[in-house]
Enzyme design. Structure first.
Site, PDB file in Angstrom:
ATOM      1  N   CYS A   2      -5.042  -4.589   7.067  1.00 10.86           N
ATOM      2  CA  CYS A   2      -6.109  -4.460   8.046  1.00 10.86           C
ATOM      3  C   CYS A   2      -5.512  -4.075   9.391  1.00 10.86           C
ATOM      4  CB  CYS A   2      -6.886  -5.768   8.170  1.00 10.86           C
ATOM      5  SG  CYS A   2      -7.501  -6.422   6.608  1.00 10.86           S
ATOM      6  N   ARG A  27      -5.522   1.745   7.909  1.00 10.05           N
ATOM      7  CA  ARG A  27      -5.086   0.455   7.397  1.00 10.05           C
ATOM      8  C   ARG A  27      -6.216  -0.330   6.737  1.00 10.05           C
ATOM      9  NH1 ARG A  27      -0.243  -1.276   9.531  1.00 10.05           N
ATOM     10  NH2 ARG A  27      -0.802  -3.404   9.016  1.00 10.05           N
ATOM     11  N   TRP A  75      -9.741  -4.177   5.338  1.00 13.84           N
ATOM     12  CA  TRP A  75      -9.583  -3.827   3.922  1.00 13.84           C
ATOM     13  C   TRP A  75      -9.727  -5.142   3.169  1.00 13.84           C
ATOM     14  CZ3 TRP A  75      -6.379  -4.857  -0.291  1.00 13.84           C
ATOM     15  CH2 TRP A  75      -6.390  -3.921  -1.317  1.00 13.84           C
ATOM     16  N   ASN A 101      -5.037 -10.318   9.843  1.00 16.07           N
ATOM     17  CA  ASN A 101      -4.490  -9.454   8.793  1.00 16.07           C
ATOM     18  C   ASN A 101      -3.568 -10.316   7.949  1.00 16.07           C
ATOM     19  OD1 ASN A 101      -3.434  -7.436   7.194  1.00 16.07           O
ATOM     20  ND2 ASN A 101      -2.123  -6.574   8.792  1.00 16.07           N
ATOM     21  N   GLY A 102      -3.743 -10.307   6.617  1.00 17.52           N
ATOM     22  CA  GLY A 102      -2.905 -11.105   5.738  1.00 17.52           C
ATOM     23  C   GLY A 102      -3.739 -11.980   4.824  1.00 17.52           C
ATOM     24  N   GLU A 481       5.524  10.559  -9.217  1.00 17.70           N
ATOM     25  CA  GLU A 481       4.969  10.732  -7.877  1.00 17.70           C
ATOM     26  C   GLU A 481       3.821  11.741  -7.876  1.00 17.70           C
ATOM     27  OE1 GLU A 481       4.351  10.384  -3.722  1.00 17.70           O
ATOM     28  OE2 GLU A 481       5.074   9.077  -5.328  1.00 17.70           O
ATOM     29  N   LYS A 485       0.033  10.874  -6.601  1.00 17.14           N
ATOM     30  CA  LYS A 485      -0.642  11.610  -5.541  1.00 17.14           C
ATOM     31  C   LYS A 485      -2.037  12.049  -5.981  1.00 17.14           C
ATOM     32  CE  LYS A 485       1.581  11.095  -2.196  1.00 17.14           C
ATOM     33  NZ  LYS A 485       1.747   9.831  -2.839  1.00 17.14           N
ATOM     34  N   GLU A 488      -4.505   8.810  -6.578  1.00 21.37           N
ATOM     35  CA  GLU A 488      -4.861   7.961  -5.449  1.00 21.37           C
ATOM     36  C   GLU A 488      -5.807   8.651  -4.481  1.00 21.37           C
ATOM     37  OE1 GLU A 488      -1.488   6.624  -3.172  1.00 21.37           O
ATOM     38  OE2 GLU A 488      -0.582   8.607  -3.070  1.00 21.37           O
ATOM     39  N   HIS A 504       5.432   9.512 -29.207  1.00 19.87           N
ATOM     40  CA  HIS A 504       5.366   8.095 -29.542  1.00 19.87           C
ATOM     41  C   HIS A 504       4.023   7.488 -29.155  1.00 19.87           C
ATOM     42  CE1 HIS A 504       9.554   7.947 -30.752  1.00 19.87           C
ATOM     43  NE2 HIS A 504       9.856   8.644 -29.668  1.00 19.87           N
ATOM     44  N   LYS A 603      -2.776   1.701   4.012  1.00 24.98           N
ATOM     45  CA  LYS A 603      -1.478   2.311   4.267  1.00 24.98           C
ATOM     46  C   LYS A 603      -0.329   1.329   4.117  1.00 24.98           C
ATOM     47  CE  LYS A 603       1.167   5.699   5.602  1.00 24.98           C
ATOM     48  NZ  LYS A 603       1.377   6.838   4.687  1.00 24.98           N
TER      49      LYS A 603
END
Length: 608
Positions: A2, A27, A75, A101-102, A481, A485, A488, A504, A603
């Protein structure tokens, strides 16, 4: 997770706080709120949705008058996004306001204790516990109440706190969540990150764990959790303020992709001296580096993918065994670490909670830790034994691009340095590798110039339901990666597999029209990857290949081909990622997604 902004000074606070929150919306963006002391009471406004909803509600802050306040962009963790669950939270008498935040891990027993004493809770959040707990301990001295709360809560937090009875003070506190304070000519500031206040001041102080800051209009004092006053030195931020703005690009993510050549140049240039790599920040002699027996690379998300690449490069060049761990698993598996091990933790923000925990676990065991981070003065930068900065500048888009590329080249340089001191490559080989490092920025510029070609191809897959990425060796690392990308920012289901694993089980998912992105940059593995392409095409797949200019056989095997300039195979991921970033970006744009602020993501992940 946040964003927090606070201000006290000679100007109207609400417009300044909203402006700062706009810089932090990456954030958290499911709700926002602001609390302003108007001279008599704490006035609060909260709204679900993007910050613009709150801005419209308050007419850009003009309807909320007052010279001090705190704001928050959220968030969600505890409690779904709603007006009630949004921050700030207040005590029952509305004389104390808190933004947080947390995560407060022991909020349930604390909530029960407070409920038993007659407190009523309106929200589902852990943060409201803090507001009532502050009320419970407050006897006229804010610092005393805050420190009592800190002794009783468990978890992570960055807090901004207002007390109506103390209209000339704002309080800031942190533990394991990023928080800075700044001193400007018109007042003092609290923020979760530098871009929020860069417009107003470049003089900041990094708040350490369990420190309390009392901010006034003309200055601030710092205290320990035991209420002892402490002295701190300021840091001057030399970022270009325009680096946090879009500069004409449609999205921050696109702007940051185009900044990758400069980012790589800025990261490698200070460490390349003629044909030598000099990394003074390591604080290790060549003899100490040569004595390293094993490396443990620990990271999350894209930084973990950079670490996977680093494993291939370091083992290949320096012949040192490397283990790569997802940070959230590292300490819980009770890793076996032998004497002579060096731990490398990688984080863009330098505040990633799981990565910080891994750092502390490693140091508690007596092992040296090297941090690879982007944010100067961040927790990892301060707590690691040594820090290799990536110099990517502020990265605003949630999906990392330039910071990831900087992490890659930092690992390349470390690999070459280790190889030189261990004698696994000679001076001529080192010079050749350094030459290829220097060429990367120009080569990336060439690949970015192909964006229209990639965009046309991406437009064909806006409606795709499943996309698979495959590769072998280093190419598997970049497939991870590339897949991340895409998923997300576009919400298209996508997976990355080591190409040899297809048979497999995974190949059963391939059907007519399924897009398979095959990365093939390692000459020794060309034919193996082509065999995998033949397997998926036989089952109806459409194949996009990313390969080197010399690999003409790939054009016949695949349906669409993106060619990369020539570089050392160990450095190929720095080039291969460019078309994969562009592909994911344009699929997301075609779908109408909010590229810079993908749903459910933030973020800086500062909670476990």
């Amino acid at each position: 997770m946040c964003g927090i902004v606070g201000y006290i000074g000679s100007r109207q606070a609400a417009p300044i706080i909203l402006d700062g929150l706009a810089k932090l919306e990456y954030r958290g963006y499911d709700s926002a709120g602001i609390a302003i002391y108007d001279g008599e009471n704490i006035e609060m406004r909260k709204a679900v949705g993007r910050l613009s909803v709150l801005e419209n509600l308050t007419h850009g802050g003009e309807t909320m008058k007052g010279y001090m306040g705190i704001g928050h962009t959220r968030w969600a963790t505890h409690g779904a996004p709603s007006d009630t669950n949004s921050h700030p939270h207040m005590n029952t008498s509305e004389t104390i306001a808190v933004v947080h935040n947390g995560i407060i891990e022991n909020y349930i027993p604390l909530k029960k204790k407070l409920t038993d004493r007659g407190y009523t809770f309106l929200s589902e959040t852990d943060t409201e516990v803090l507001a009532h707990l502050l009320d419970y301990y407050y006897k006229g001295n804010p610092l005393e109440a805050i420190t009592k709360v800190l002794h009783r809560v468990e978890g992570s937090y960055a807090l901004g706190i207002l007390f109506a009875e103390h209209p000339d003070e704002i309080y800031a506190v942190r533990k394991d969540c990023p928080l800075i304070v700044g001193a400007g000519s018109d007042g003092c500031f609290i923020a979760s990150d530098v871009p929020a206040i860069l417009k107003y001041t470049r003089t900041v102080y990094y708040v350490e764990n369990q420190e309390v800051v009392k901010l006034g209009k003309d200055g601030m004092q710092f205290y320990s959790v035991d209420e002892e006053e402490i002295t701190k030195e300021p840091v001057t931020i030399d970022w270009d303020a325009n680096a946090a703005e879009k500069a004409g690009y449609e999205h921050f993510m696109l702007k940051e992709m185009y900044e990758q050549p400069k980012t790589i140049t800025d990261t490698i240039s200070p460490r390349l001296q003629d044909d030598r790599i000099v990394i003074e920040e390591l604080h290790m002699t060549d003899e100490e580096l040569a004595a390293v027996k094993r490396l443990h690379i620990v990271a999350c998300g894209s930084a973990y993918h950079a670490g996977v690449t680093g494993k291939y490069v370091i083992e290949g060049l320096a012949r040192i065994p490397v283990e790569v761990d997802v940070a959230s698993e590292f300490r819980y598996r009770n890793p076996i670490m032998e004497e002579g091990s060096l731990v490398i933790v990688i984080s863009q923000s330098g505040e990633t909670a799981d990565t910080l925990a891994a750092l502390r676990e490693s140091r508690d065991r007596g092992y040296k830790v090297l941090g690879i981070v982007n944010v100067v003065g961040s927790s990892i930068a301060r707590e690691a034994d040594a820090c290799l900065y990536t110099w990517a500048g502020p990265e605003i888009a949630v999906a990392t691009t330039k910071a990831y590329s900087a992490q890659l080249v930092a690992l390349y340089m470390l690999a070459v340095k280790l190889a030189q001191v261990r004698g696994t490559i000679d001076d001529a080989a080192a010079a050749e590798l350094i030459r290829d490092l220097r060429r990367l920025p120009d080569q990336i510029e060439l690949l970015l110039g192909q964006k229209e070609k990639i965009q046309r191809f991406a437009n064909r897959y806006v409606g795709a339901k499943d996309i698979f990425f495959i590769g072998r060796g280093i190419d598997y690392a970049i497939s991870l990666e590339g897949s991340l990308k895409l998923k997300e920012i576009s919400y298209v289901h996508s997976e990355a597999y080591a190409a040899g694993e297809l048979k497999h089980g995974t190949i059963s998912l391939i059907e007519d029209g399924t897009l398979v992105v095959a990365v093939s940059t390692q000459p020794a593995l060309y034919q193996k990857t082509i065999s995998n392409i033949v397997e998926v095409k036989a089952r109806g797949a459409f194949v996009m290949a990313v390969t080197n200019e010399e690999n003409k056989a790939m054009e016949k095997a695949s349906d669409y081909c993106v060619y990369l300039p020539e570089t050392n195979p160990y450095f190929s991921n720095s080039l291969a990622i460019i078309p994969l970033q562009l592909f994911g970006y344009y699929v997301a744009v075609g779908k109408g997604c909010d590229v810079d602020k993908p749903r459910n993501l933030a973020k800086s992940v500062t909670v476990e």
